[in-house]
Design a protein around this motif. Structure first.
Motif, PDB file in Angstrom:
ATOM      1  N   UNK A 228     -10.677 -16.018   4.843  1.00 37.90           N
ATOM      2  CA  UNK A 228      -9.224 -16.141   4.858  1.00 37.90           C
ATOM      3  C   UNK A 228      -8.511 -15.061   4.077  1.00 37.90           C
ATOM      4  N   UNK A 229      -9.277 -14.163   3.452  1.00 37.88           N
ATOM      5  CA  UNK A 229      -8.676 -13.072   2.696  1.00 37.88           C
ATOM      6  C   UNK A 229      -9.161 -11.736   3.256  1.00 37.88           C
ATOM      7  N   UNK A 230      -8.850 -11.527   4.539  1.00 40.41           N
ATOM      8  CA  UNK A 230      -9.301 -10.325   5.219  1.00 40.41           C
ATOM      9  C   UNK A 230      -8.436  -9.119   4.848  1.00 40.41           C
ATOM     10  N   UNK A 231      -8.922  -7.956   5.210  1.00 37.11           N
ATOM     11  CA  UNK A 231      -8.188  -6.719   4.968  1.00 37.11           C
ATOM     12  C   UNK A 231      -6.952  -6.660   5.856  1.00 37.11           C
ATOM     13  N   UNK A 232      -5.837  -6.232   5.289  1.00 31.42           N
ATOM     14  CA  UNK A 232      -4.618  -6.052   6.071  1.00 31.42           C
ATOM     15  C   UNK A 232      -4.795  -4.910   7.066  1.00 31.42           C
ATOM     16  N   UNK A 233      -4.069  -4.976   8.185  1.00 35.81           N
ATOM     17  CA  UNK A 233      -4.132  -3.885   9.165  1.00 35.81           C
ATOM     18  C   UNK A 233      -3.576  -2.593   8.588  1.00 35.81           C
ATOM     19  N   UNK A 234      -2.594  -2.713   7.717  1.00 32.61           N
ATOM     20  CA  UNK A 234      -2.030  -1.537   7.061  1.00 32.61           C
ATOM     21  C   UNK A 234      -1.505  -1.967   5.699  1.00 32.61           C
ATOM     22  N   UNK A 235      -1.385  -1.005   4.795  1.00 35.64           N
ATOM     23  CA  UNK A 235      -0.850  -1.283   3.469  1.00 35.64           C
ATOM     24  C   UNK A 235       0.314  -0.338   3.190  1.00 35.64           C
ATOM     25  N   UNK A 236       1.114  -0.704   2.207  1.00 35.01           N
ATOM     26  CA  UNK A 236       2.204   0.158   1.769  1.00 35.01           C
ATOM     27  C   UNK A 236       1.651   1.063   0.680  1.00 35.01           C
ATOM     28  N   UNK A 237       1.543   2.341   0.980  1.00 35.59           N
ATOM     29  CA  UNK A 237       0.951   3.293   0.052  1.00 35.59           C
ATOM     30  C   UNK A 237       1.780   4.560  -0.089  1.00 35.59           C
ATOM     31  N   UNK A 238       2.255   5.098   1.038  1.00 33.42           N
ATOM     32  CA  UNK A 238       2.877   6.424   1.028  1.00 33.42           C
ATOM     33  C   UNK A 238       4.394   6.344   0.866  1.00 33.42           C
ATOM     34  N   UNK A 239       4.987   7.502   0.666  1.00 32.87           N
ATOM     35  CA  UNK A 239       6.435   7.611   0.562  1.00 32.87           C
ATOM     36  C   UNK A 239       7.108   7.063   1.814  1.00 32.87           C
ATOM     37  N   UNK A 240       6.576   7.426   2.985  1.00 30.00           N
ATOM     38  CA  UNK A 240       7.145   6.947   4.246  1.00 30.00           C
ATOM     39  C   UNK A 240       7.058   5.430   4.347  1.00 30.00           C
ATOM     40  N   UNK A 241       5.932   4.850   3.934  1.00 36.58           N
ATOM     41  CA  UNK A 241       5.765   3.397   3.977  1.00 36.58           C
ATOM     42  C   UNK A 241       6.857   2.697   3.176  1.00 36.58           C
ATOM     43  N   UNK A 242       7.106   3.197   1.971  1.00 35.57           N
ATOM     44  CA  UNK A 242       8.110   2.580   1.105  1.00 35.57           C
ATOM     45  C   UNK A 242       9.499   2.660   1.713  1.00 35.57           C
ATOM     46  N   UNK A 243       9.872   3.843   2.196  1.00 34.89           N
ATOM     47  CA  UNK A 243      11.221   4.024   2.698  1.00 34.89           C
ATOM     48  C   UNK A 243      11.457   3.241   3.983  1.00 34.89           C
TER      49      UNK A 243
ATOM     50  N   UNK B 102      -7.255  -3.449 -15.823  1.00 35.23           N
ATOM     51  CA  UNK B 102      -7.914  -4.033 -16.990  1.00 35.23           C
ATOM     52  C   UNK B 102      -9.377  -4.370 -16.756  1.00 35.23           C
ATOM     53  N   UNK B 103      -9.770  -4.566 -15.490  1.00 33.78           N
ATOM     54  CA  UNK B 103     -11.170  -4.897 -15.187  1.00 33.78           C
ATOM     55  C   UNK B 103     -11.887  -3.756 -14.486  1.00 33.78           C
ATOM     56  N   UNK B 104     -11.280  -2.565 -14.468  1.00 30.94           N
ATOM     57  CA  UNK B 104     -12.000  -1.402 -13.972  1.00 30.94           C
ATOM     58  C   UNK B 104     -11.520  -0.792 -12.677  1.00 30.94           C
ATOM     59  N   UNK B 105     -10.512  -1.378 -12.032  1.00 29.59           N
ATOM     60  CA  UNK B 105      -9.996  -0.759 -10.817  1.00 29.59           C
ATOM     61  C   UNK B 105      -9.141   0.458 -11.187  1.00 29.59           C
ATOM     62  N   UNK B 106      -9.016   1.426 -10.286  1.00 29.40           N
ATOM     63  CA  UNK B 106      -8.301   2.662 -10.624  1.00 29.40           C
ATOM     64  C   UNK B 106      -6.794   2.465 -10.733  1.00 29.40           C
ATOM     65  N   UNK B 107      -6.166   3.328 -11.544  1.00 29.46           N
ATOM     66  CA  UNK B 107      -4.705   3.393 -11.558  1.00 29.46           C
ATOM     67  C   UNK B 107      -4.262   4.017 -10.241  1.00 29.46           C
ATOM     68  N   UNK B 108      -2.937   4.060  -9.989  1.00 28.78           N
ATOM     69  CA  UNK B 108      -2.457   4.640  -8.734  1.00 28.78           C
ATOM     70  C   UNK B 108      -2.855   6.109  -8.630  1.00 28.78           C
ATOM     71  N   UNK B 109      -2.737   6.856  -9.721  1.00 31.93           N
ATOM     72  CA  UNK B 109      -3.120   8.267  -9.666  1.00 31.93           C
ATOM     73  C   UNK B 109      -4.631   8.426  -9.502  1.00 31.93           C
ATOM     74  N   UNK B 110      -5.400   7.587 -10.146  1.00 33.78           N
ATOM     75  CA  UNK B 110      -6.857   7.644  -9.972  1.00 33.78           C
ATOM     76  C   UNK B 110      -7.240   7.289  -8.537  1.00 33.78           C
ATOM     77  N   UNK B 111      -6.518   6.330  -7.952  1.00 29.43           N
ATOM     78  CA  UNK B 111      -6.784   5.952  -6.565  1.00 29.43           C
ATOM     79  C   UNK B 111      -6.550   7.133  -5.626  1.00 29.43           C
ATOM     80  N   UNK B 112      -5.419   7.803  -5.794  1.00 31.55           N
ATOM     81  CA  UNK B 112      -5.125   8.974  -4.960  1.00 31.55           C
ATOM     82  C   UNK B 112      -6.185  10.049  -5.164  1.00 31.55           C
TER      83      UNK B 112
ATOM     84  N   UNK C 198       3.776   9.940  -7.261  1.00 30.03           N
ATOM     85  CA  UNK C 198       2.583   9.312  -6.703  1.00 30.03           C
ATOM     86  C   UNK C 198       2.760   8.972  -5.220  1.00 30.03           C
ATOM     87  N   UNK C 199       3.984   8.653  -4.802  1.00 29.56           N
ATOM     88  CA  UNK C 199       4.228   8.356  -3.392  1.00 29.56           C
ATOM     89  C   UNK C 199       4.110   9.613  -2.545  1.00 29.56           C
TER      90      UNK C 199
END
Length: 400
Positions: free
Chosen positions: A257-272, A45-55, A122-123
């Motif tokens: 106190x709001x640093x970047x995470x070492x890793x994020x959940x993004x891919x199919x493997x991450x989710x599973x 809503x404020x301009x960040x990409x959708x998941x498909x736009x991000x990919x 998307x995953x």
């Protein structure tokens, strides 16, 4: 801008408003625990990409790296990889950077070619990105990392790509923000007559925290942002506002106190992998919220994997007396039904005025009814809205 009343049968619209009023009164003066679950639509809503736009934007960042690094690729046991490596090297050597090519590359960097990926899960598309980054991370003779070190490097590279793709020039205190879904969510959490102090978010950005502090005037020390790397205070405590980033955090705006995470959940493997870990921080947070809280879902679509995954926990808890509401937008249904029209807004206006499009009206209401029944069986009360009217609907929850 499309309005809900233009596409729903009057009787269906009235029933929808009744459910909105029920939620409003359930919240008013209620001391029960309520929590928000926030999807991509809040940040979009404020301009960040959708998941498909991000990919799409990350993929665009990879192409120039392939051009520059193709000569460093090693021969592999994969005939497919060797063919692609040789092909892209010869393509790069013969490439003429004409005006059309440059324009299309520029559009890709802005995520405008996201429809290329739309028919791909998307995953799965995110997994493509990780595979390419893994190849690019292993091209140098000097690389002697262990598998763990290489994995950390890949995660770090993915995070950097995401941060670049989500770069945003935004004044979080702009008065226009409060009329966006993000602003409406912040104001709902800040409202004194609404008992909502916590939100699970599947978004990486920290814009909600920033808006609570800068746009809503919440005391900085009372806005808590959590990832699995952070010390978890009492879950859902009401001494301030708690934002749980279950898929990781990549700040759009810097804050101590709001640093970047070492890793994020993004891919199919991450989710599973996360799904297999019954006692992971991510699963504990979600299952605990389902077991304890009344929930309002905002910013999801019915096809969103994040959303469908958490519904698994809702189904497990259906014997308990909790309220679960979700706001769904009709926009995608309407666009699909009117896909052959040159100007959908004009067609919708004519339909609302009774000037044709009877079949379209019937099909829109048929699909909305079908989805409403489907999610009701999964323990959710659906409140329909249009994207443009969603902030108004959210604001109505605390403006009696």
């Amino acid at each position: 801008m499309m309005k809900l009343a233009e596409v729903l049968f009057p009787e269906v619209y009235d029933q929808n408003e009744k459910k909105l009023n029920d939620l409003r009164y359930n919240l008013a003066g209620n001391t029960s625990d309520w929590m928000l679950c926030l999807g991509a639509g809040v940040s979009i809503s404020v301009g960040l990409p959708s998941w498909y736009q991000l990919i799409a934007k990350i993929n665009a960042q990879l192409l120039p790296l392939e051009f520059s690094n193709s000569c460093q690729y090693k021969e592999t046991d994969s005939e497919e990889s060797n063919a692609y490596i040789k092909g892209i090297e010869k393509f790069r050597e013969a490439l003429e950077w004409d005006e059309k090519f440059v324009k299309k590359m520029a559009d890709a960097f802005e995520g405008k070619n996201w429809k290329i990926f739309h028919d791909i899960n998307v995953l799965e598309a995110a997994e493509y990105v990780r595979n390419f980054i893994e190849i690019l991370s292993g091209t140098s003779d000097e690389k002697t990392e262990t598998p763990c070190e290489l994995d950390n490097e890949i995660n770090s590279t993915i995070n950097d790509f995401i941060q670049k793709a989500c770069s945003l020039s935004i004044n979080i205190t702009d008065s226009d923000i409060k009329n966006k879904t993000l602003g409406a969510v912040g104001q709902l959490m800040k409202a004194e007559n609404v008992p909502i102090f916590s939100a699970i978010t599947y978004n990486y950005d920290n814009l909600l925290e920033c808006y609570l502090r800068e746009g809503c005037g919440c005391e900085e020390s009372k806005v808590h942002s959590f990832t699995k790397a952070d010390e978890l205070k009492d879950f859902g405590n009401n001494d301030g506002w708690n934002i749980y980033h279950v898929h990781g955090r990549i700040p759009v705006k810097s804050f101590k106190g709001e640093e970047m995470s070492e890793s994020v959940i993004l891919t199919e493997t991450d989710y599973y992998e996360e799904e297999r870990m019954n006692y992971s921080w991510v699963n504990i947070i979600q299952s605990y919220a389902i077991a304890r809280e009344n929930l309002i879902f905002i910013g999801f679509s019915g096809t969103d994997y994040n959303f469908r995954r958490i519904i698994k926990y809702v189904n497990q808890d259906r014997m308990k007396e909790h309220d679960r509401y979700i706001f769904f937008a009709v926009d995608d249904i309407v666009k699909a039904i009117f896909s052959g029209e040159d100007d959908i807004e004009v067609a919708v206006k004519k339909m609302a005025d009774g000037k044709g499009y009877s079949y379209e009206k019937l099909m829109i209401n048929h699909l909305i009814y079908a989805q409403t029944l489907y999610w009701k069986k999964h323990g959710l009360t659906v409140i329909w809205t249009s994207i443009s009217e969603l902030p108004e609907k959210i604001n109505s929850l605390h403006k009696m």
